[in-house]
Design a protein around this motif. Structure first.
Motif, short mmCIF file in Angstrom:
data_model
loop_
_atom_site.label_atom_id
_atom_site.label_comp_id
_atom_site.label_asym_id
_atom_site.label_seq_id
_atom_site.Cartn_x
_atom_site.Cartn_y
_atom_site.Cartn_z
N ARG A 31 28.84 55.38 38.16
CA ARG A 31 29.91 54.55 37.57
C ARG A 31 30.88 54.07 38.64
N SER B 136 25.37 38.59 26.97
CA SER B 136 26.48 39.12 26.19
C SER B 136 27.52 38.03 25.96
N LYS C 62 18.73 53.39 33.33
CA LYS C 62 18.11 54.68 33.01
C LYS C 62 17.70 55.40 34.28
N ASN D 92 29.48 55.83 31.10
CA ASN D 92 28.34 56.70 30.80
C ASN D 92 28.12 56.68 29.29
N ARG D 93 26.87 56.89 28.90
CA ARG D 93 26.55 57.04 27.48
C ARG D 93 26.00 58.44 27.25
N THR E 81 22.23 57.47 29.88
CA THR E 81 22.18 56.18 30.57
C THR E 81 23.59 55.77 31.00
N ASN F 245 24.96 42.37 29.40
CA ASN F 245 25.10 43.78 29.08
C ASN F 245 23.91 44.47 29.70
N GLU G 183 25.94 52.26 30.93
CA GLU G 183 26.03 50.93 30.34
C GLU G 183 27.12 50.15 31.07
N SER H 276 18.61 44.32 30.76
CA SER H 276 19.73 43.38 30.78
C SER H 276 19.55 42.37 29.67
N ARG I 156 21.84 48.27 30.65
CA ARG I 156 21.63 49.70 30.46
C ARG I 156 20.76 50.17 31.62
#
Length: 100
Positions: free
Chosen positions: A27, A86, A18, A45-46, A50, A14, A52, A83, A16
């Motif tokens: 994306r 996951s 920034k 997008n979050r 960020t 997983n 993800e 990272s 994230r």
């Protein structure tokens, strides 16, 4: 039997990302790169600004994708990448998910 040995050796992370990573096609770029490399997973997008993603596949290929994500598409300015392993169960393709 090869399917079980492939999944046993797969690496799933997983991630994230920034920085300036929304509104710069990050994306779409991520999905294109992941598909090119044959990875499973997703990207979204979050609301915190960020991006993800989850990547799953051959460990070396996943590491390659992580290196690509540190640069991103031309308009992106990546200031950080986190990272973590996951255990998420993924489908057979790489997909774009809606913002969360």
């Amino acid at each position: 039997m090869s399917t079980s040995s492939e999944s046993a050796s797969a690496k799933t992370v997983n991630v994230r990302v920034k920085g300036v990573v929304q509104g710069v096609f990050y994306r779409k770029w991520t999905a294109e790169n992941a598909k090119e490399l044959g990875l499973k997973g997703w990207v979204r997008n979050r609301r915190d600004g960020t991006v993800e993603a989850v990547f799953s596949g051959d460990p070396q290929v996943v590491d390659n994708m992580l290196e690509r994500c540190k640069r991103g598409p031309p308009a992106a300015v990546v200031t950080g990448l986190e990272s973590s392993p996951s255990q998420e169960i993924l489908g057979e393709a790489f997909e774009l998910k809606p913002t969360c």
